[in-house]
Scaffold this active site. Structure first.
Site, PDB file in Angstrom:
ATOM      1  N   HIS A   1     -62.068  32.253 165.065  1.00  0.00           N
ATOM      2  CA  HIS A   1     -61.801  32.198 163.564  1.00  0.00           C
ATOM      3  C   HIS A   1     -62.764  33.097 163.134  1.00  0.00           C
ATOM      4  CE1 HIS A   1     -65.062  29.184 162.979  1.00  0.00           C
ATOM      5  NE2 HIS A   1     -64.719  28.883 164.048  1.00  0.00           N
TER       6      HIS A   1
ATOM      7  N   ASP B   1     -71.289  30.512 164.886  1.00  0.00           N
ATOM      8  CA  ASP B   1     -70.022  29.605 164.585  1.00  0.00           C
ATOM      9  C   ASP B   1     -69.258  30.426 163.453  1.00  0.00           C
ATOM     10  OD1 ASP B   1     -67.884  28.023 164.358  1.00  0.00           O
ATOM     11  OD2 ASP B   1     -69.058  26.391 163.862  1.00  0.00           O
TER      12      ASP B   1
ATOM     13  N   GLU C   1     -60.615  28.019 159.813  1.00  0.00           N
ATOM     14  CA  GLU C   1     -60.482  26.963 161.146  1.00  0.00           C
ATOM     15  C   GLU C   1     -61.192  25.953 160.749  1.00  0.00           C
ATOM     16  OE1 GLU C   1     -62.441  25.673 164.788  1.00  0.00           O
ATOM     17  OE2 GLU C   1     -63.371  26.165 163.217  1.00  0.00           O
ATOM     18  N   GLU C   2     -62.429  26.222 159.883  1.00  0.00           N
ATOM     19  CA  GLU C   2     -63.289  25.012 159.573  1.00  0.00           C
ATOM     20  C   GLU C   2     -62.741  23.889 158.813  1.00  0.00           C
ATOM     21  OE1 GLU C   2     -65.832  24.866 161.111  1.00  0.00           O
ATOM     22  OE2 GLU C   2     -66.845  26.718 161.739  1.00  0.00           O
TER      23      GLU C   2
ATOM     24  N   ASP D   1     -64.704  30.722 170.576  1.00  0.00           N
ATOM     25  CA  ASP D   1     -65.235  29.931 169.331  1.00  0.00           C
ATOM     26  C   ASP D   1     -66.769  29.581 169.633  1.00  0.00           C
ATOM     27  OD1 ASP D   1     -65.779  28.659 167.049  1.00  0.00           O
ATOM     28  OD2 ASP D   1     -64.078  27.316 167.200  1.00  0.00           O
TER      29      ASP D   1
ATOM     30  N   HIS E   1     -73.098  24.622 161.812  1.00  0.00           N
ATOM     31  CA  HIS E   1     -72.720  24.333 160.693  1.00  0.00           C
ATOM     32  C   HIS E   1     -74.046  24.061 159.432  1.00  0.00           C
ATOM     33  CE1 HIS E   1     -68.617  22.682 161.823  1.00  0.00           C
ATOM     34  NE2 HIS E   1     -68.554  23.805 162.050  1.00  0.00           N
TER      35      HIS E   1
END
Ligand SMILES: *[C@@H]1O[C@H](CO)[C@@H](O)[C@H](O)[C@H]1NC(C)=O
Ligand SMILES: *[C@@H]1O[C@H](CO)[C@@H](O)[C@H](O)[C@H]1NC(C)=O
Ligand SMILES: *[C@@H]1O[C@H](CO)[C@@H](O)[C@H](O)[C@H]1NC(C)=O
Ligand SMILES: *[C@@H]1O[C@H](CO)[C@@H](O)[C@H](O)[C@H]1NC(C)=O
Ligand SMILES: *[C@@H]1O[C@H](CO)[C@@H](O)[C@H](O)[C@H]1NC(C)=O
Ligand SMILES: *[C@@H]1O[C@H](CO)[C@@H](O)[C@H](O)[C@H]1NC(C)=O
Length: 497
Positions: free
Chosen positions: A261, A273, A305-306, A334, A432
Site C-alpha cells: 500500500h 508503514d 489500506e489504512e 507491508d 502509525h
C-alpha cells in the site's frame, strides 16, 4: 458524512499512447534470474525513494494518507518512474472514499489521560459516568441496562474497535473508552467501516492498559468516575487512486502480482508503514524492466489500506472471473524495515497459526523460506490474519504470501536471539506515528527484504509450475470467515516462534 452505498466509481485512466512511445521493451532481453535481480537491488536506490516519500509527506503536513497531496505526489512519482522504463502498461483506478482524520482527549475526575482517536470516529463532547462493560464488549449481552447516558469502558480484543463502538452506541452509551489489552497505549486504530448496521458510532477514545485498569478497579470497588471525551473529526469523501503496472513482457494470462500500500496513516509520513513495502516493489519493478519474463508481472500500489484495505478490496472485487483466474498468485509487502525487526513470512500452509491460504500459498511461503536459507539468515512466521492487502486476495481464492518485519507487537527474547534488537520493545515503536520517518527504517532489513521481493518475483516470473490455478470457493469462503473474525484484534505480525 454518511457514505452512499453506490460510492464506488471507477475511472480506468490508462496511460495515454503518447506516454508510451518511448517503449524500450524488447524481447531480446535476457530471461530474468533470481540472483541477478537480487544483485540489482541497492540500498542507495531504496533510500533515495524513501527520501522522496518523506518530501511528499511534507506537501500535506507530514502525512501521505489517501486523499492528501502527499498521497497524490507518491502515486505520481511511482507512475513517472515506471513510465520511464517503457516496460509497463499503467492503469489508475480512481474512486472516492471517506477520508477521516481526528483526535480525542479523555479525562476522568479531573485527570487527563493520553488518548487516541479511531478512524471514522465522530466528533463530539460528552461528560458522563463511566460504566464497565462485561467481557470485551463484542456481544449485545455484554452491555448492562445502566449503559444509556453513560460512557462505556471496554477492554480491547476479540472483535474490532468499530463493533465495540457501534454496540455501545446501540445500547445508548454517549461515549466509549477502549483500553489496551497489552502494555502501553493503543496508538491509533480504525473502526474499519465508515458505518455499521449494529449501531451508531459515538465519540471514542483509546487509552493504555494501565490507565484503563486503574479506572476499572475504581468502578469494581464501587467508586464513581465521571469521564469526559472531546473528539474532533473530519469525515469527508475524497478521491484517490490505486496504481497498477503490468509488464508488457510475459504471458498475459499468467500474471504474477506483487503489491504494497502506498498510503500512510494521517498521523505520520508512513515511511516504514508502508512506504517501505511500496518502495521495495517499486525498485524491484524498475530493475525487472531490464529482463524478459515468462509470466506477466503486475505491481499493485494500493490506496487507503489504512482505512480498511480499501484499495486492494476494490481491485479484487472489481475483477471479472476471467480476470481473477489470470492472476496466478499475489505477493504482499507491508512494513519491511521495522527498526526492531523480525523477519516474518506469512504462514501460507497454516502450520503455525491454523489459517491456511488457498492451495499454492504453502509453496509461496516456502519460496520465501528458501530465500532466507539462501542468504543463511533466520526467518519466522506471521499469521495470515487479513491485516494487510493480501486479505482480499485470499478471500478472492488467489494463492498469496509475503513478508513483514512486525508492527506494534513486542519482540521476545527468542526473537532477539535470532535477529538481534531489543526484547520487550515493539518491532516498530513508531508504528502509525509521526516518528515513522527515514530514521525509523532498519536499512539492513529493508535491503534484505527488498532482495527477497526480487527473489520471489524473479522465481515466479520464470515459472509458476508449482502453483495450482483452480480456485476453490469452499476454501475462499472459510478464509473470509476466519479473516473477519480476526480483523482488528490481532497483532500485526502475530508472531509464532
Ligand atoms: C499539522 O500537524 C500538526 C502535528 O501533527 C498538527 O498539530 C496540526 O494541527 C496539523 N495542521 C493541519 C493544518 O492539519
Ligand atoms: C488527488 O487525486 C485525485 C484523483 O485524481 C483528485 O481527485 C484529488 O483532487 C487530488 N487531491 C489532492 C489533494 O491533490
Ligand atoms: C452473545 O451472547 C449470547 C449469550 O451468552 C450467546 O448466546 C450468543 O451466541 C453470543 N453471540 C455472539 C455473536 O457471540
Ligand atoms: C469522581 O467525581 C465524582 C463527582 O464529583 C465523585 O462522586 C466521585 O467520588 C469521584 N471519584 C473518585 C474516584 O474520586
Ligand atoms: C484449526 O482451525 C479449525 C477451524 O478452522 C479448528 O476446527 C481446529 O480445531 C483448529 N486447530 C487448532 C490446533 O487450533
Ligand atoms: C476445496 O477444498 C476443500 C478443502 O480443502 C476440499 O475438500 C475440496 O475437495 C476442494 N474442492 C475442489 C473442487 O477442489
Amino acid at each position: 458524512m454518511k457514505i452512499a452505498s453506490s460510492f464506488v466509481l471507477w475511472t480506468l485512466a490508462c496511460a495515454s499512447a503518447a506516454q508510451q512511445v518511448s517503449n524500450s521493451y524488447s524481447s531480446k532481453k535476457r530471461l530474468v534470474e533470481p540472483q541477478q535481480l537480487i544483485s540489482d537491488i541497492s540500498k542507495r536506490n531504496l533510500l533515495d525513494h524513501a527520501k522522496k516519500f518523506v518530501d511528499f509527506s511534507k506537501l500535506s503536513n507530514g502525512t501521505r494518507a489517501f486523499g492528501t497531496a502527499g498521497y497524490n505526489a507518491t502515486i505520481d512519482y511511482i507512475r513517472k518512474e515506471l513510465l520511464k522504463t517503457g516496460y509497463y502498461n499503467i492503469e489508475l483506478q480512481t474512486f472516492p472514499f471517506l477520508y477521516s482524520t481526528g483526535s480525542s482527549t479523555f479525562s476522568s475526575n479531573g485527570t487527563n489521560y493520553p488518548a487516541n482517536w479511531f478512524t471514522y470516529g465522530p466528533a463530539g463532547d460528552v461528560e458522563a459516568p463511566v460504566i464497565h462493560i462485561n467481557n470485551q464488549g463484542c456481544n449485545v449481552t455484554d452491555y448492562p441496562t445502566t449503559v444509556p447516558g453513560s460512557i462505556a469502558l471496554i477492554l480491547r480484543g476479540s472483535c474490532d474497535f468499530g463493533l465495540k463502538a457501534a454496540l455501545a452506541g446501540a445500547a445508548g452509551a454517549v461515549g466509549v473508552v477502549i483500553f489496551n489489552n497489552v502494555a502501553g497505549p493503543i496508538n491509533g486504530g480504525t473502526f474499519n467501516l465508515p458505518t455499521r448496521p449494529e449501531g451508531p458510532y459515538v465519540p471514542t477514545a483509546g487509552i493504555s492498559d494501565a490507565d484503563g485498569q486503574a479506572i476499572s478497579d475504581i468502578l469494581s470497588s464501587g467508586g464513581e468516575v465521571i469521564g469526559s471525551i472531546h473528539s474532533e473529526a473530519l469525515n469527508e469523501n475524497r478521491y484517490s487512486s490505486n496504481l497498477l503496472a503490468t509488464s508488457k513482457s510475459g504471458n498475459q494470462n499468467n500474471i504474477v502480482m506483487a503489491g504494497a500500500h502506498s498510503d500512510s496513516v494521517p498521523a505520520g509520513p508512513g515511511i516504514n508503514d508502508n512506504g517501505s513495502g511500496s518502495i521495495g516493489i517499486l525498485e524491484v519493478a524498475l530493475q525487472l524492466s531490464k529482463y524478459e519474463t515468462k509470466q506477466a508481472v503486475r505491481f499493485g500500489f494500493w490506496t487507503a489500506e489504512e482505512s480498511g484495505l480499501v484499495g486492494s478490496s476494490q481491485y479484487v472485487t472489481s475483477l471479472t472471473t476471467a480476470q481473477n483466474q489470470k492472476i496466478a498468485l499475489y505477493l504482499n509487502f507491508d512494513m519491511i524495515a521495522s527498526p526492531n525487526y523480525g523477519h516474518f513470512i506469512y504462514d501460507g500452509d497454516g502450520s503455525q497459526f491454523n489459517i491456511t491460504g488457498p492451495a499454492g500459498s504453502d509453496k509461496i511461503e516456502k519460496t520465501f523460506q528458501d530465500y532466507f536459507k539462501s542468504i543463511k539468515y533466520p526467518s519466522g512466521s506471521a499469521a495470515f490474519n487479513g491485516r494487510s492487502d493480501y486479505g482480499p486476495f485470499l478471500t478472492g481464492g488467489i494463492p498469496a504470501g509475503g513478508m513483514n518485519t512486525g508492527a506494534e507487537g513486542i519482540k521476545t527474547e527468542e526473537q532477539v536471539a535470532l535477529w538481534g534488537g531489543q526484547a520487550g520493545v515493539a518491532y516498530d515503536k513508531c508504528y502509525h506515528q509521526a516518528c515513522d520517518g527515514i530514521d525509523n527504517l532498519a536499512v539492513d532489513a529493508f535491503e534484505r527484504n527488498a532482495k527477497g521481493i526480487a527473489y520471489a518475483v524473479a522465481t515466479y516470473a520464470r515459472s509458476i509450475d508449482n502453483i495450482p490455478r483452480a480456485r476453490n470457493a469452499t476454501v475462499a469462503a472459510k478464509l473470509a470467515s476466519q479473516l473477519d473474525s480476526n480483523s482488528g484484534s490481532c497483532d500485526h505480525a502475530a508472531v509464532a516462534m
